[in-house]
Design a protein around this motif. Structure first.
Motif, PDB file in Angstrom:
ATOM      1  N   LEU A  46      36.988  72.754  29.144  1.00  0.00           N
ATOM      2  CA  LEU A  46      37.993  73.146  28.163  1.00  0.00           C
ATOM      3  C   LEU A  46      37.401  74.279  27.348  1.00  0.00           C
ATOM      4  O   LEU A  46      36.488  74.069  26.550  1.00  0.00           O
ATOM      5  N   GLN A  47      37.893  75.487  27.590  1.00  0.00           N
ATOM      6  CA  GLN A  47      37.472  76.653  26.824  1.00  0.00           C
ATOM      7  C   GLN A  47      38.333  76.740  25.582  1.00  0.00           C
ATOM      8  O   GLN A  47      39.561  76.799  25.687  1.00  0.00           O
ATOM      9  N   ALA A  89      46.106  69.488  30.364  1.00  0.00           N
ATOM     10  CA  ALA A  89      45.971  68.759  31.622  1.00  0.00           C
ATOM     11  C   ALA A  89      45.879  69.747  32.763  1.00  0.00           C
ATOM     12  O   ALA A  89      46.433  70.855  32.696  1.00  0.00           O
ATOM     13  N   ILE A  90      45.204  69.334  33.813  1.00  0.00           N
ATOM     14  CA  ILE A  90      45.098  70.155  35.009  1.00  0.00           C
ATOM     15  C   ILE A  90      45.236  69.257  36.227  1.00  0.00           C
ATOM     16  O   ILE A  90      44.734  68.122  36.238  1.00  0.00           O
ATOM     17  N   SER A  91      45.936  69.746  37.222  1.00  0.00           N
ATOM     18  CA  SER A  91      46.161  68.950  38.427  1.00  0.00           C
ATOM     19  C   SER A  91      44.871  68.814  39.228  1.00  0.00           C
ATOM     20  O   SER A  91      43.907  69.552  39.024  1.00  0.00           O
ATOM     21  N   ARG A  92      44.885  67.877  40.149  1.00  0.00           N
ATOM     22  CA  ARG A  92      43.679  67.644  40.944  1.00  0.00           C
ATOM     23  C   ARG A  92      43.290  68.864  41.756  1.00  0.00           C
ATOM     24  O   ARG A  92      42.111  69.100  42.032  1.00  0.00           O
ATOM     25  N   ILE A 149      42.124  75.185  30.167  1.00  0.00           N
ATOM     26  CA  ILE A 149      41.538  74.100  30.945  1.00  0.00           C
ATOM     27  C   ILE A 149      41.250  74.603  32.350  1.00  0.00           C
ATOM     28  O   ILE A 149      42.014  75.403  32.910  1.00  0.00           O
ATOM     29  N   SER A 150      40.151  74.158  32.909  1.00  0.00           N
ATOM     30  CA  SER A 150      39.803  74.547  34.271  1.00  0.00           C
ATOM     31  C   SER A 150      38.952  73.444  34.889  1.00  0.00           C
ATOM     32  O   SER A 150      38.564  72.491  34.208  1.00  0.00           O
ATOM     33  N   ARG A 151      38.687  73.597  36.169  1.00  0.00           N
ATOM     34  CA  ARG A 151      37.850  72.617  36.842  1.00  0.00           C
ATOM     35  C   ARG A 151      37.142  73.272  38.009  1.00  0.00           C
ATOM     36  O   ARG A 151      37.645  74.232  38.599  1.00  0.00           O
ATOM     37  N   ASP A 152      35.992  72.730  38.333  1.00  0.00           N
ATOM     38  CA  ASP A 152      35.242  73.160  39.507  1.00  0.00           C
ATOM     39  C   ASP A 152      34.978  71.906  40.327  1.00  0.00           C
ATOM     40  O   ASP A 152      34.050  71.142  40.037  1.00  0.00           O
TER      41      ASP A 152
END
Length: 129
Positions: free
Chosen positions: A81-82, A50-53, A70-73
């Motif tokens: 998800l790597q 999980a990743i925060s907003r 996990i990461s986000r752009d």
């Protein structure tokens, strides 16, 4: 509501890496906490990460800690998800999920299925030994 579409699944060999993507549309992606789950036939969905907003905080299941990231752009409305050092036990259908965190918390991490309201259709990952 937000719509989610996963991609990046496929067939790999044990030890290989794979990166899954989760493209979001319909609402401001940065308002949503995001998570990844996986499921194999006959089993319950398993929390993976999980990743925060804000992207500041993240959490992992013990089974993937140290191997998955996990990461986000938020500018691209996409989560990732790597997955590294894959094993046959990682083979599953992978789902991304999103939710408005309680109180719009910047740091909220949902780790249960019930924490999430929106789900993608899933992407299959197969790992050969």
């Amino acid at each position: 509501q937000v719509q989610l579409v996963e991609s990046g699944g496929g067939l790999v060999q044990a030890g290989d890496s794979l990166r899954l993507s989760c493209a979001a549309s319909g609402r401001t992606f940065s308002n949503y906490g995001m998570g990844w789950f996986r499921q194999t036939p006959g089993k319950e969905q398993e929390f993976i990460a999980a990743i925060s907003r804000s992207g500041v905080t993240s959490a992992y299941a013990d089974s993937v800690k140290g191997r998955f990231a996990i990461s986000r752009d938020n500018a691209k409305n996409t989560g990732y998800l790597q997955m590294n050092r894959l094993t046959p036990e990682d083979a599953a259908t992978y789902y991304c999920a999103a939710t408005i965190p309680p109180g719009s918390s910047t740091f909220y991490l949902g780790k249960r299925k019930s924490d999430y309201r929106y789900w993608g259709q899933g992407t299959q990952v197969t790992v050969s030994s």
